[in-house]
Scaffold this motif. Sequence first.
Motif, PDB file in Angstrom:
ATOM      1  N   ASP A 146       0.858  -1.127   0.063  1.00  0.00           N
ATOM      2  CA  ASP A 146      -0.012   0.130   0.081  1.00  0.00           C
ATOM      3  C   ASP A 146       1.100   1.369  -0.054  1.00  0.00           C
ATOM      4  O   ASP A 146       1.660   1.527   1.125  1.00  0.00           O
ATOM      5  CB  ASP A 146      -1.008  -0.130   1.329  1.00  0.00           C
ATOM      6  N   ALA A 147       1.077   1.846  -1.263  1.00  0.00           N
ATOM      7  CA  ALA A 147       1.921   2.763  -1.283  1.00  0.00           C
ATOM      8  C   ALA A 147       1.594   4.067  -0.485  1.00  0.00           C
ATOM      9  O   ALA A 147       2.378   5.012   0.025  1.00  0.00           O
ATOM     10  CB  ALA A 147       2.254   3.235  -2.765  1.00  0.00           C
ATOM     11  N   ALA A 148       0.359   4.487  -0.573  1.00  0.00           N
ATOM     12  CA  ALA A 148      -0.222   5.733   0.226  1.00  0.00           C
ATOM     13  C   ALA A 148       0.048   5.224   1.675  1.00  0.00           C
ATOM     14  O   ALA A 148       0.388   6.482   2.469  1.00  0.00           O
ATOM     15  CB  ALA A 148      -1.559   5.744  -0.069  1.00  0.00           C
ATOM     16  N   LEU A 149      -0.018   4.085   2.346  1.00  0.00           N
ATOM     17  CA  LEU A 149       0.291   3.899   3.867  1.00  0.00           C
ATOM     18  C   LEU A 149       1.644   4.091   4.010  1.00  0.00           C
ATOM     19  O   LEU A 149       2.123   4.710   5.094  1.00  0.00           O
ATOM     20  CB  LEU A 149      -0.186   2.652   3.903  1.00  0.00           C
ATOM     21  N   GLU A 150       2.392   3.729   3.107  1.00  0.00           N
ATOM     22  CA  GLU A 150       3.801   3.705   3.285  1.00  0.00           C
ATOM     23  C   GLU A 150       4.416   5.258   3.433  1.00  0.00           C
ATOM     24  O   GLU A 150       5.153   5.647   4.189  1.00  0.00           O
ATOM     25  CB  GLU A 150       4.611   2.845   2.283  1.00  0.00           C
ATOM     26  N   ASP A 151       3.622   5.975   2.353  1.00  0.00           N
ATOM     27  CA  ASP A 151       4.391   7.268   2.508  1.00  0.00           C
ATOM     28  C   ASP A 151       3.923   8.134   3.547  1.00  0.00           C
ATOM     29  O   ASP A 151       4.239   9.117   4.232  1.00  0.00           O
ATOM     30  CB  ASP A 151       3.400   8.075   1.097  1.00  0.00           C
ATOM     31  N   PHE A 152       2.452   7.584   4.145  1.00  0.00           N
ATOM     32  CA  PHE A 152       2.094   8.254   5.471  1.00  0.00           C
ATOM     33  C   PHE A 152       2.949   8.029   6.542  1.00  0.00           C
ATOM     34  O   PHE A 152       3.319   8.870   7.390  1.00  0.00           O
ATOM     35  CB  PHE A 152       0.661   7.747   5.691  1.00  0.00           C
ATOM     36  N   VAL A 153       3.625   6.707   6.477  1.00  0.00           N
ATOM     37  CA  VAL A 153       4.609   6.323   7.706  1.00  0.00           C
ATOM     38  C   VAL A 153       5.698   7.231   7.635  1.00  0.00           C
ATOM     39  O   VAL A 153       6.401   7.535   8.565  1.00  0.00           O
ATOM     40  CB  VAL A 153       4.680   4.996   7.760  1.00  0.00           C
ATOM     41  N   ALA A 154       5.941   7.317   6.250  1.00  0.00           N
ATOM     42  CA  ALA A 154       7.336   8.040   6.264  1.00  0.00           C
ATOM     43  C   ALA A 154       7.213   9.375   6.577  1.00  0.00           C
ATOM     44  O   ALA A 154       7.942   9.962   7.190  1.00  0.00           O
ATOM     45  CB  ALA A 154       7.910   7.838   4.712  1.00  0.00           C
ATOM     46  N   GLN A 155       6.007  10.160   6.391  1.00  0.00           N
ATOM     47  CA  GLN A 155       5.647  11.242   6.716  1.00  0.00           C
ATOM     48  C   GLN A 155       5.600  11.597   8.238  1.00  0.00           C
ATOM     49  O   GLN A 155       6.122  12.554   8.915  1.00  0.00           O
ATOM     50  CB  GLN A 155       4.360  11.754   6.024  1.00  0.00           C
ATOM     51  N   LEU A 156       4.853  10.655   8.975  1.00  0.00           N
ATOM     52  CA  LEU A 156       4.862  10.444  10.481  1.00  0.00           C
ATOM     53  C   LEU A 156       6.344  10.460  11.119  1.00  0.00           C
ATOM     54  O   LEU A 156       6.718  11.102  11.955  1.00  0.00           O
ATOM     55  CB  LEU A 156       4.207   9.247  11.033  1.00  0.00           C
ATOM     56  N   SER A 157       7.109   9.678  10.541  1.00  0.00           N
ATOM     57  CA  SER A 157       8.523   9.347  11.074  1.00  0.00           C
ATOM     58  C   SER A 157       9.321  10.698  10.856  1.00  0.00           C
ATOM     59  O   SER A 157      10.315  10.964  11.736  1.00  0.00           O
ATOM     60  CB  SER A 157       9.183   8.245   9.994  1.00  0.00           C
ATOM     61  N   ALA A 158       9.236  11.318   9.646  1.00  0.00           N
ATOM     62  CA  ALA A 158      10.000  12.703   9.473  1.00  0.00           C
ATOM     63  C   ALA A 158       9.438  13.758  10.319  1.00  0.00           C
ATOM     64  O   ALA A 158      10.305  14.496  10.694  1.00  0.00           O
ATOM     65  CB  ALA A 158       9.709  12.999   7.871  1.00  0.00           C
ATOM     66  N   PHE A 159       8.090  13.633  10.496  1.00  0.00           N
ATOM     67  CA  PHE A 159       7.564  14.735  11.463  1.00  0.00           C
ATOM     68  C   PHE A 159       8.209  14.528  12.893  1.00  0.00           C
ATOM     69  O   PHE A 159       8.556  15.402  13.519  1.00  0.00           O
ATOM     70  CB  PHE A 159       6.204  14.673  11.527  1.00  0.00           C
ATOM     71  N   ARG A 160       8.268  13.372  13.244  1.00  0.00           N
ATOM     72  CA  ARG A 160       8.793  13.026  14.708  1.00  0.00           C
ATOM     73  C   ARG A 160      10.463  13.433  14.705  1.00  0.00           C
ATOM     74  O   ARG A 160      10.872  14.090  15.604  1.00  0.00           O
ATOM     75  CB  ARG A 160       8.541  11.713  15.033  1.00  0.00           C
ATOM     76  N   ARG A 161      10.974  12.817  13.544  1.00  0.00           N
ATOM     77  CA  ARG A 161      12.484  13.156  13.592  1.00  0.00           C
ATOM     78  C   ARG A 161      12.840  14.613  13.536  1.00  0.00           C
ATOM     79  O   ARG A 161      13.676  15.303  14.242  1.00  0.00           O
ATOM     80  CB  ARG A 161      12.986  12.430  12.559  1.00  0.00           C
ATOM     81  N   ASP A 162      12.172  15.608  12.821  1.00  0.00           N
ATOM     82  CA  ASP A 162      12.348  16.766  12.604  1.00  0.00           C
ATOM     83  C   ASP A 162      11.866  17.856  13.746  1.00  0.00           C
ATOM     84  O   ASP A 162      12.250  19.040  13.638  1.00  0.00           O
ATOM     85  CB  ASP A 162      11.781  17.215  11.201  1.00  0.00           C
ATOM     86  N   MET A 163      10.921  17.356  14.391  1.00  0.00           N
ATOM     87  CA  MET A 163      10.478  18.080  15.450  1.00  0.00           C
ATOM     88  C   MET A 163      11.577  18.409  16.671  1.00  0.00           C
ATOM     89  O   MET A 163      11.911  17.453  17.075  1.00  0.00           O
ATOM     90  CB  MET A 163       9.103  17.543  16.102  1.00  0.00           C
ATOM     91  N   PRO A 164      11.605  19.725  17.005  1.00  0.00           N
ATOM     92  CA  PRO A 164      12.869  19.959  18.079  1.00  0.00           C
ATOM     93  C   PRO A 164      12.090  19.726  19.441  1.00  0.00           C
ATOM     94  O   PRO A 164      11.947  20.501  20.145  1.00  0.00           O
ATOM     95  CB  PRO A 164      13.155  21.446  17.920  1.00  0.00           C
ATOM     96  N   LEU A 165      12.031  18.422  19.655  1.00  0.00           N
ATOM     97  CA  LEU A 165      11.571  17.935  20.856  1.00  0.00           C
ATOM     98  C   LEU A 165      12.082  16.766  21.205  1.00  0.00           C
ATOM     99  O   LEU A 165      12.304  15.728  20.551  1.00  0.00           O
ATOM    100  CB  LEU A 165       9.887  17.516  20.716  1.00  0.00           C
ATOM    101  N   ASP A 166      12.364  16.548  22.530  1.00  0.00           N
ATOM    102  CA  ASP A 166      12.988  15.160  23.140  1.00  0.00           C
ATOM    103  C   ASP A 166      11.756  13.995  23.391  1.00  0.00           C
ATOM    104  O   ASP A 166      11.016  14.403  24.266  1.00  0.00           O
ATOM    105  CB  ASP A 166      13.512  15.500  24.588  1.00  0.00           C
ATOM    106  N   TRP A 167      11.726  13.128  22.558  1.00  0.00           N
ATOM    107  CA  TRP A 167      10.679  12.361  22.430  1.00  0.00           C
ATOM    108  C   TRP A 167      10.536  11.372  23.493  1.00  0.00           C
ATOM    109  O   TRP A 167       9.695  10.612  23.757  1.00  0.00           O
ATOM    110  CB  TRP A 167      10.505  11.500  20.991  1.00  0.00           C
ATOM    111  N   THR A 168      11.557  11.378  24.329  1.00  0.00           N
ATOM    112  CA  THR A 168      11.561  10.549  25.615  1.00  0.00           C
ATOM    113  C   THR A 168      11.239  11.417  26.752  1.00  0.00           C
ATOM    114  O   THR A 168      11.092  10.710  28.006  1.00  0.00           O
ATOM    115  CB  THR A 168      12.801   9.878  25.995  1.00  0.00           C
ATOM    116  N   ASP A 169      11.425  12.782  26.771  1.00  0.00           N
ATOM    117  CA  ASP A 169      11.480  13.574  27.871  1.00  0.00           C
ATOM    118  C   ASP A 169      10.544  15.012  27.622  1.00  0.00           C
ATOM    119  O   ASP A 169      11.112  15.836  27.815  1.00  0.00           O
ATOM    120  CB  ASP A 169      12.828  13.788  28.547  1.00  0.00           C
ATOM    121  N   TRP A 170       9.186  14.568  27.266  1.00  0.00           N
ATOM    122  CA  TRP A 170       8.405  15.890  27.340  1.00  0.00           C
ATOM    123  C   TRP A 170       7.359  16.078  28.287  1.00  0.00           C
ATOM    124  O   TRP A 170       6.246  17.068  28.381  1.00  0.00           O
ATOM    125  CB  TRP A 170       7.771  16.019  26.028  1.00  0.00           C
TER     126      TRP A 170
END
Length: 599
Positions: free
Chosen positions: A519-543
């Motif tokens: 499912d290419a659309a779902l795959e692209d959605f996951v990649a978008q989510l991952s990029a959002f998490r990675r690019d957000m200036p936030l400590d994802w283990t300690d907020w």
Amino acid sequence: MTNQLALPLGATPVPGGTRFAVRSTAERVELCLFDGADERRLAMTRDGDVWTTTAPGTNHLYGYRAHGEYDPGRNLWFDPAKLLVDPYALELDRPFIQSPRLAAYGEDTADIVPRARVVTPLTDTPAPPLFRPGGLIYELNVRGFTMRHPAIPPEQRGTLAALAHPAVLDHLRKLGVAAVELMPITAAIDERHLPPLGLRNAWGYNPVVPMALCPERVPGGVAELASTVAVLRQAGIGVILDLVFNHMGESDIHGGTLSFRGLDPDAYARTTDGTLINDAGTGNTLDASRPGVRAMILDSLRHFARAGVDGFRFDLAPVLARGPGFDARAPIFAEIAADPILSTRIMIAEPWDIGPGGYQLGNFPEHWLEWNDKYRDQVRRFWRGDGRAGDLATRIAGSADIFSSTASRSVNFVAAHDGFTLADLAAYAQRHNHANGEDNRDGHGDEVSWNHGQEGAIDDPAIRAARTRSVRAMLATLFLSRGTPMLTAGDEFGRSQNGNNNGYAQDNETTWLDWEARDAALEDFVAQLSAFRRDMPLDWTDWLAKAEWRNLSGGPMTPEDWDSGNGFALHLPIGDEKLILRFDHRHGVSAIRGRLLES
């Protein structure tokens, strides 16, 4: 007496030959050297429980034979007819095969048991891990991941080396994978009931010795492991090995004699009457309260660390700390923490087994990560429609009710290898494991799953859309939660096992990823989510300390809001801005910070 634990066990090249050392409580042990079918036996010398000898040359295939009393009722299994694999073997010349002869006293097994190959042990100090908590862990089965990949040459499919293929690296980078977590790549044996059913173990959680790599999955041995790890590191991707130190494939009293049982049966935990303890549900349990067993575990970890891996996930990890009950202060934790190599590695516990007091979520050392099944189940319940907003918020917040440290140690996941796939969660209310040959009794019988409309594949667009909404909501929740997210390979593009939630015995297209039908659309959605998490200036283990919780109308949360299944909005300050994460059971998940991610 010589300090037994200070002796290097296994096969070690020395000037003029190879030194062999093995721990055994037998009356006599012989080293067996093989040249084709020809076997030459050398007597070994005993020092305490360690037997040694040196043989000329280094290009050896070898095993052991142990002599002594045979009385299984008293946990005595010495049978010189059995060729025994060195517990410290690093490579094998062939896979293990299941056979009734392995358990038959007096029947020689030299023609069916693998021989260990002498290789030079790794000695380099490994580089620091690439992976850091909070990054995306991608759980994969080497064979299932690569067998149907169209870009991988047919001769390389099913092997570890295939992970270094450019097409695989491109996919991992697209998803923003921080580390691949490899399901077991050590040599394993099929459970006794599988061959008569025409089935094979596809997962590898039934090893015989802990360090020897699977000749099928890793035909190039230790060198293939090190080179593949190096290529992944160059791509910025770490490697975590899923290891099994809770039991070995010799199984219960009716199982075969392959290694530990024939050399040092006290390596397996027993009750006072001599019965094998079964805390792993496999017929036997390694006894990590014994110093020799712990030394073997630590030696195994150092070996793989020197091959470059970032860390380890421990299957049924409470067994490591049993003596016989779970002890959060068990010696093995201090030994790992004090080791100059292992103290730098990532340690991940599967914090449960079936033994007494076997559920130990939150009780591993502060520097360990832990698989979090409470996260899995409560996220599923919320999106199924029978969960509470308060429970979802607790899991999104890093399960602070379980992990008290500032940075959450939770490994968050919604689906893993041992259960429904993510797509099947929203398509099947019940397991469909008939192909496993156990009358649909195996696997989880009470998974939190549901079906939109009729179970299984369906052409109705409305039902397909409802399933997609559920899957996307769970994925968005996973990537927007505090802690460390884990995604199982193929869930990013809708893999299905047709309702089989225990695919361990399906080494076939049931568990082999279908790359052509993604499912290419779902795959692209996951990649978008991952990029959002990675690019957000936030400590994802300690907020957690920065979090502000509001109801979906913008007001403060009330007890009624927390008890409802509607959802909430999470406000997080980021510099002079604010990230607003909305978890709405009716409309899915959205994130607002100048742009919107819709689920």
